[in-house]
Design a protein around this motif. Structure first.
Motif, mmCIF file in Angstrom:
data_model
loop_
_atom_site.group_PDB
_atom_site.id
_atom_site.type_symbol
_atom_site.label_atom_id
_atom_site.label_comp_id
_atom_site.label_asym_id
_atom_site.label_seq_id
_atom_site.Cartn_x
_atom_site.Cartn_y
_atom_site.Cartn_z
ATOM 1 N N LEU A 241 30.771 51.890 36.817
ATOM 2 C CA LEU A 241 32.090 52.519 36.908
ATOM 3 C C LEU A 241 32.204 53.724 35.987
ATOM 4 N N ALA A 242 31.521 53.675 34.846
ATOM 5 C CA ALA A 242 31.577 54.788 33.900
ATOM 6 C C ALA A 242 30.784 55.993 34.389
ATOM 7 N N VAL A 243 29.693 55.720 35.096
ATOM 8 C CA VAL A 243 28.809 56.810 35.538
ATOM 9 C C VAL A 243 29.226 57.358 36.896
ATOM 10 N N ARG A 244 29.498 56.447 37.828
ATOM 11 C CA ARG A 244 29.845 56.889 39.183
ATOM 12 C C ARG A 244 30.675 55.809 39.874
ATOM 13 N N PRO A 245 31.991 55.879 39.787
ATOM 14 C CA PRO A 245 32.852 54.855 40.401
ATOM 15 C C PRO A 245 32.629 54.683 41.896
ATOM 16 N N ASP A 246 32.324 55.781 42.599
ATOM 17 C CA ASP A 246 32.020 55.676 44.027
ATOM 18 C C ASP A 246 30.517 55.448 44.172
ATOM 19 N N LYS A 247 30.123 54.198 44.288
ATOM 20 C CA LYS A 247 28.704 53.841 44.314
ATOM 21 C C LYS A 247 27.972 54.569 45.450
ATOM 22 N N LEU A 248 26.807 55.071 45.131
ATOM 23 C CA LEU A 248 25.998 55.752 46.136
ATOM 24 C C LEU A 248 25.393 54.755 47.120
ATOM 25 N N GLN A 249 24.998 53.588 46.626
ATOM 26 C CA GLN A 249 24.520 52.504 47.476
ATOM 27 C C GLN A 249 24.812 51.176 46.785
ATOM 28 N N THR A 250 24.816 50.111 47.586
ATOM 29 C CA THR A 250 25.096 48.786 47.028
ATOM 30 C C THR A 250 24.555 47.734 47.975
ATOM 31 N N ILE A 251 24.776 46.451 47.651
ATOM 32 C CA ILE A 251 24.409 45.356 48.535
ATOM 33 C C ILE A 251 25.523 45.214 49.572
ATOM 34 N N THR A 252 25.173 45.251 50.825
ATOM 35 C CA THR A 252 26.161 45.260 51.902
ATOM 36 C C THR A 252 26.504 43.835 52.345
ATOM 37 N N PRO A 253 27.594 43.679 53.117
ATOM 38 C CA PRO A 253 27.920 42.355 53.654
ATOM 39 C C PRO A 253 26.770 41.720 54.434
ATOM 40 N N ASP A 254 26.076 42.520 55.261
ATOM 41 C CA ASP A 254 24.947 41.963 56.006
ATOM 42 C C ASP A 254 23.801 41.579 55.081
ATOM 43 N N ASN A 255 23.587 42.358 54.019
ATOM 44 C CA ASN A 255 22.578 41.980 53.026
ATOM 45 C C ASN A 255 22.903 40.608 52.449
ATOM 46 N N PHE A 263 18.265 31.861 51.058
ATOM 47 C CA PHE A 263 18.403 31.025 49.864
ATOM 48 C C PHE A 263 19.222 29.760 50.126
ATOM 49 N N ASN A 264 19.631 29.577 51.376
ATOM 50 C CA ASN A 264 20.350 28.365 51.792
ATOM 51 C C ASN A 264 21.608 28.129 50.955
ATOM 52 N N VAL A 265 22.416 29.184 50.805
ATOM 53 C CA VAL A 265 23.707 29.054 50.136
ATOM 54 C C VAL A 265 24.811 29.461 51.110
ATOM 55 N N ASP A 266 25.996 28.928 50.871
ATOM 56 C CA ASP A 266 27.150 29.217 51.726
ATOM 57 C C ASP A 266 28.007 30.276 51.050
ATOM 58 N N LEU A 267 27.979 31.492 51.576
ATOM 59 C CA LEU A 267 28.802 32.574 51.045
ATOM 60 C C LEU A 267 29.987 32.775 51.986
ATOM 61 N N LYS A 268 31.161 32.597 51.465
ATOM 62 C CA LYS A 268 32.362 32.641 52.302
ATOM 63 C C LYS A 268 32.633 34.056 52.796
ATOM 64 N N GLU A 269 32.990 34.138 54.054
ATOM 65 C CA GLU A 269 33.239 35.435 54.683
ATOM 66 C C GLU A 269 34.399 36.188 54.033
ATOM 67 N N GLU A 270 35.319 35.464 53.378
ATOM 68 C CA GLU A 270 36.454 36.146 52.741
ATOM 69 C C GLU A 270 35.997 37.131 51.667
ATOM 70 N N PHE A 271 34.790 36.925 51.126
ATOM 71 C CA PHE A 271 34.272 37.828 50.111
ATOM 72 C C PHE A 271 33.386 38.924 50.685
ATOM 73 N N LEU A 272 33.114 38.859 51.989
ATOM 74 C CA LEU A 272 32.197 39.809 52.604
ATOM 75 C C LEU A 272 32.928 40.841 53.462
ATOM 76 N N TYR A 273 34.101 41.214 53.025
ATOM 77 C CA TYR A 273 34.911 42.193 53.758
ATOM 78 C C TYR A 273 34.281 43.591 53.637
ATOM 79 N N GLU A 274 34.591 44.436 54.615
ATOM 80 C CA GLU A 274 34.141 45.833 54.589
ATOM 81 C C GLU A 274 35.070 46.616 53.668
ATOM 82 N N LYS A 275 34.514 47.405 52.789
ATOM 83 C CA LYS A 275 35.336 48.187 51.855
ATOM 84 C C LYS A 275 35.746 49.495 52.501
#
Length: 275
Positions: A241-255, A263-275
């Protein structure tokens, strides 16, 4: 066996000492508690004293009736736990109704358990039910980077979870259920305990805005590791956030979805919204 020689006491002391070494516990900041196993009580109960009077907890935890807890003392410094455990921590017994406690070991120079005892016990009761007794540790600390984030991010479960998940690939694997967030409240009383226990039904981690973090886990290593991971992710996020608040790249919902599958974990879709 001396109480201080018991393996569970040594693990508790190590967690306190590690937290102090990482800067989580200024002065008397933070607190911790551990719900003892019956066999651990048997190991050390010959060292207990039942002379002290029962004291009101300030709440009711009937499902913890008769249980014993190892807890840090109110006003005690984490840096001193390893140096003089018998002066800075205590074992308390909960009465037969879950309304009162008494000290049966420790705090030899006087004092009382942590002022956050109502929050600890209410959340122990919740996690005992939710995990079929697996969770035994509640740990609260004043982690600086997480506290800093509560001034700049919306105080929203989805926002905090998603932003911290993105900081390290391991984060969603380590806390797949996400993170709960409570706006600022006066610490130490029943009100914050009630709000925390509501969120603990869903999460193992709660952030108290402008205050710190509250974690639950099955043992000392997992609970401390959970807190340490979140604080490290928060430090990375602050740098981003200090260097570049608008991230150039990140881990996406599909990632994240691919990660969850592998990894056989349950990640809830409520956290995988499109920004």
């Amino acid at each position: 066996m001396k109480v201080t020689e018991a393996e569970f006491v040594q693990g508790f002391i190590r967690m306190c000492d590690d937290g102090y070494a990482l800067g989580f516990h200024e002065r008397n900041g933070g607190n911790a508690s551990y719900r003892m196993k019956p066999e651990e009580v048997e190991q050390v109960k010959d060292q207990f004293s039942y002379d002290k009077e029962f004291t009101d907890i300030g709440t009711e935890v009937p499902d913890l009736a008769g249980e014993y807890f190892l807890v840090t003392g109110s006003g005690k410094y984490f840096r001193n736990v390893a140096l003089a455990p018998e002066k800075n921590i205590a074992i308390v017994e909960i009465d037969s109704e879950g309304k009162q406690y008494r000290i049966v070991w420790g705090l030899v120079d006087g004092g009382v358990p942590t002022s956050e005892l109502p929050s600890h016990l209410m959340n122990h009761e919740v996690k005992k039910k939710a995990t079929n007794g697996l969770h035994r540790v509640i740990y609260h600390s004043h982690v600086p980077n997480v506290i800093a984030l509560t001034f700049v991010l919306p105080l929203d479960d989805k926002v905090f979870t998603r932003e911290l998940w993105e900081m390290m690939t391991e984060c969603p694997v380590i806390f797949p259920d996400g993170i709960g967030v409570i706006p600022w409240m006066v610490p130490g009383g029943r009100d914050i305990a009630v709000e925390s226990s509501k969120l603990m039904k869903k999460y193992d981690v709660i952030i108290w805005a402008h205050h710190g973090i509250f974690c639950s886990g099955e043992d000392f290593d997992n609970t401390f590791g959970l807190m340490h991971t979140i604080e490290k992710a928060a430090a990375i996020l602050l740098k981003v956030l200090a260097v570049r608040p608008d991230k150039l790249q990140t881990i996406t919902p599909d990632n994240f979805r691919h990660l969850a599958k592998d990894f056989n974990v349950d990640l809830k879709e409520e956290f995988l919204y499109e920004k």
